[in-house]
Design an enzyme around this catalytic site. Structure first.
Site, PDB file in Angstrom:
ATOM      1  N   ASP A 363       1.521  -6.789   0.441  1.00  0.00           N
ATOM      2  CA  ASP A 363       1.704  -5.355   0.269  1.00  0.00           C
ATOM      3  C   ASP A 363       1.504  -5.041  -1.213  1.00  0.00           C
ATOM      4  O   ASP A 363       1.583  -5.941  -2.053  1.00  0.00           O
ATOM      5  CB  ASP A 363       3.115  -4.972   0.720  1.00  0.00           C
ATOM      6  CG  ASP A 363       3.409  -3.513   0.500  1.00  0.00           C
ATOM      7  OD1 ASP A 363       2.554  -2.684   0.822  1.00  0.00           O
ATOM      8  OD2 ASP A 363       4.498  -3.202  -0.030  1.00  0.00           O
ATOM      9  N   ASP A 553       7.959  -5.932   1.024  1.00  0.00           N
ATOM     10  CA  ASP A 553       9.339  -5.630   0.611  1.00  0.00           C
ATOM     11  C   ASP A 553       9.942  -4.438   1.336  1.00  0.00           C
ATOM     12  O   ASP A 553      11.149  -4.314   1.421  1.00  0.00           O
ATOM     13  CB  ASP A 553       9.383  -5.364  -0.895  1.00  0.00           C
ATOM     14  CG  ASP A 553       8.815  -4.001  -1.246  1.00  0.00           C
ATOM     15  OD1 ASP A 553       9.485  -3.259  -1.974  1.00  0.00           O
ATOM     16  OD2 ASP A 553       7.709  -3.685  -0.785  1.00  0.00           O
ATOM     17  N   ASP A 557       7.181  -2.948   6.269  1.00  0.00           N
ATOM     18  CA  ASP A 557       6.498  -4.238   6.295  1.00  0.00           C
ATOM     19  C   ASP A 557       7.098  -5.207   7.317  1.00  0.00           C
ATOM     20  O   ASP A 557       6.500  -6.244   7.595  1.00  0.00           O
ATOM     21  CB  ASP A 557       6.560  -4.902   4.911  1.00  0.00           C
ATOM     22  CG  ASP A 557       5.770  -4.126   3.865  1.00  0.00           C
ATOM     23  OD1 ASP A 557       4.730  -3.554   4.243  1.00  0.00           O
ATOM     24  OD2 ASP A 557       6.184  -4.094   2.701  1.00  0.00           O
TER      25      ASP A 557
END
Length: 659
Positions: A363, A553, A557
């Site tokens: 990410d 995080d 996600d």
């Protein structure tokens, strides 16, 4: 099992691979009960070690008399002396073998050793029988020491939980257990003390050592209102913290639960060796029996004692202890090494999978970037830049948007300026009155809406741009962007050095994603993705045969973390949902730890397989020599104990590695 001997304990804790993390989840009372029980065991352990030492001295004396001075004791005296040494060294093994037999467990290392050594006494090889038991028990002692060492780095996490905290009640400090403190109460932490509970800093400023939680030695400075975690050490002055989580819900308590659970999750290699040992042990037992009895039908001049001796050699060398001990020990070492580096593996199985990863999917926000917007550039065309920023900040103070907060933080003290008649213009920005002038701040749509001309090149800005108009005239702009983490560039470079394919997925606009990907040299980057679209991208990669680690995080996600071969969560600032779903947690939020985790997985895999190959090769060779009558009991026991010790020492190397 409170009366277990050290030999029994090493078997229970080591061979089953379920005994690490003996502190349960009930809190400190349970911990103290365990410590008391451990104290009860220490006396019996000390006595057993002294018995073993006396037996070793007696064995050496017998060998010196026999081979050094060529003195042979009378048969009856020799039997008594050897029997005493044998019982001193092997009583716990014999007792455990007896218990196992009563339970119907025939095929285990304790029964194998008992049969082999008693068989040696039966055929008159007293000293060799004593040697087998003495060296086997010495090997067990080394195993116990190695397992304790392997557990130490994991159990060390328990030492960072303070037994008491100081609670401020009715203006006076009171000492009590952390588990008795409620949410909302104020705790006081003196210099050098550990923070006992998660909370928010009330004092103006504080500096903490968070190495025990994150593996990062650099002190952290916190300001009033920032989060402080249990396990941090206060470094400079007496501070006060408002508790925002119960002891059982603190991040530290959850970390300890993760580590304890990790030791119970066996890797595929461990499971294979456990299954292998269950099949292997009865096979070699019956092979030894066949080696003793079958020659009576096919060998001329068959002598029972001679073939019994060969069978005993076969039994001694066939003991699977080197495999059954060193492999769990290797995984314990890997988990311990990771925890010292601020990385939590939730099981030995994830160490295995991590070693096979070929693609790292990340990410952007909060993983490769700090997730905190900061002002990057200011351009004013009508008034001084400082005054321009203060005017804009006075307007933005009315909003809680991250970009607004970044501008207010950049401006500093703006108490003398007030914005009135502030209203939000949906999807465009803010409008208000500052110093009697109408100020508008937002995206370029806002200026177009009010037919305010602006430089055309502003449309090419990649980062978030706040355009400002004062009294319907274009006044300038402020560029705000998320910052790339300090070690992100090195992290990606190290991934490339490890031949790992890198992919970045983000919900941010494609131009921003491309800019970050280019600066970090990431192989592929996709922006404008919803959580479901991130899942689709990972599924496509998996279908192409990639072994994927996904690092994220945010709560959005969590689905992708669960889908990946290994899900990695940034644990310092990450969401609870992602941390719970992840297989690996990086506590200090540093992307460089991704490569560290992969290296630890590979180190553990290599050492485990070195031990498997070493043990199988040496045992196979000596088994053949023993069956052929070439190897004797001395060589068998030296080979067995030697291989076990080499495997243990090799496994212990993991804990000393620098990654």
């Amino acid at each position: 099992m409170s009366n277990n001997s050290p030999t029994e304990k090493i078997h229970d804790h080591c061979c089953s691979a379920d005994g690490v993390g003996t502190h349960g989840k009930q809190g400190h009372d349970h911990d103290h009960a365990h410590d008391h029980a451990h104290g009860d065991h220490s006396n019996s352990s000390w006595l057993q070690h002294w018995k073993l030492l006396v037996a070793l001295v007696m064995l050496v004396a017998l060998l010196v008399l026999a081979y050094g001075f060529n003195i042979e004791l009378p048969k009856r005296v020799g039997l008594v002396v050897n029997a005493v040494a044998f019982l001193l060294a092997g009583w716990s093994v014999l007792r455990l073998a007896y218990r196992k037999l009563l339970l119907g467990d025939i095929f285990n290392e304790f029964v194998l050793m008992s049969v082999a050594t008693l068989g040696a006494f039966y055929i008159g090889e007293y000293t060799e029988g004593v040697a087998v038991m003495v060296f086997y028990s010495i090997g067990e002692w080394f195993q116990e020491s190695a397992v304790k060492r392997a557990k130490a780095s994991i159990k060390a996490l328990l030492d960072i939980r303070p037994d008491h905290v100081t609670v401020v009640r009715d203006g006076s400090p009171t000492r009590m257990k952390p588990s008795d403190v409620s949410v909302g109460e104020i705790i006081q932490v003196k210099v050098g003390e550990k923070v006992g509970l998660d909370g928010v800093l009330i004092s103006n400023m504080a500096t903490f050592n968070s190495a025990a939680l994150t593996g990062e030695s650099m002190p952290q400075t916190k300001s009033s209102g920032e989060t402080v975690l249990a396990g941090m050490i206060n470094l400079e002055r007496v501070i006060e913290i408002k508790v925002n989580a119960l002891f059982k819900d603190s991040k530290l308590s959850r970390i300890l639960e993760m580590v304890q659970d990790a030791t119970a999750r066996k890797s595929q290699t461990q499971l294979f060796i456990s299954r292998f040992a269950k099949v292997y042990t009865p096979i070699v037992f019956f092979l030894a029996l066949a080696l003793i009895l079958l020659p009576s039908f096919i060998v001329d001049g068959y002598v029972f004692d001679e073939w019994l001796y060969r069978g005993l050699v076969f039994l001694v060398i066939s003991c699977p202890c080197a495999l059954v001990v060193s492999i769990p020990l290797g995984y314990f070492g890997g988990i311990g090494l990771a925890s010292r580096n601020g990385i939590l593996f939730k099981g030995g199985n994830f160490l295995d999978v991590m070693s096979k990863i070929d693609t790292v999917v990340m990410d952007k926000t909060g993983t490769l970037t700090k997730g905190v917007f900061k002002v990057q550039r200011v351009e004013s065309v009508s008034i001084h830049v400082d005054e321009f920023v203060r005017v804009v900040a006075a307007l933005e103070r009315a909003s809680t948007h991250p970009i607004s907060r970044a501008i207010v933080a950049f401006a500093g003290d703006i108490d003398t300026l007030k914005a009135t008649d502030v209203r939000e213009l949906a999807g465009m920005g803010l409008q208000g009155v500052v110093n009697g002038k109408v100020v508008r701040a937002g995206n370029l749509k806002l200026l177009s809406q009010y037919k305010i001309d602006f430089p055309s090149e502003l449309a090419n800005e990649v980062n978030s741009l706040v355009a400002i108009a004062i009294d319907n005239e274009y006044a300038g702009y402020i560029v705000v962007a998320d910052e790339v983490k300090d070690d992100a560039r090195d992290a990606v470079e190290n991934m490339r050095a490890q031949n790992l394919h890198t992919v970045m997925l983000s919900g941010d606009k494609q131009s921003v994603v491309d800019q970050v990907a280019k600066s970090l040299r990431i192989d592929q980057a996709y922006g404008n993705l919803l959580p479901a679209e991130k899942v689709d991208k990972v599924q496509q990669l998996k279908k192409s045969g990639k072994r994927i680690a996904f690092v994220g995080d945010g709560i959005n996600d969590a689905p992708v973390v669960a889908l990946a071969d290994v899900g990695i969560a940034m644990g310092g600032l990450g969401s609870d949902a992602t941390i719970e779903t992840a297989d690996v947690v990086i506590q200090n939020d540093q992307p460089s730890k991704i490569v560290t985790a992969i290296k630890i997985g590979k180190i553990t895999r290599d050492i485990v397989w070195q031990n498997i190959i070493l043990a199988m090769a040496v045992k196979g060779l000596v088994l053949l020599l023993g069956a052929g009558g070439v190897a004797n009991l001395w060589e068998a026991v030296i080979a067995d104990v030697g291989v076990a010790l080499l495997a243990i020492l090799n496994a212990v190397r993991i804990q000393r590695k620098n990654v």
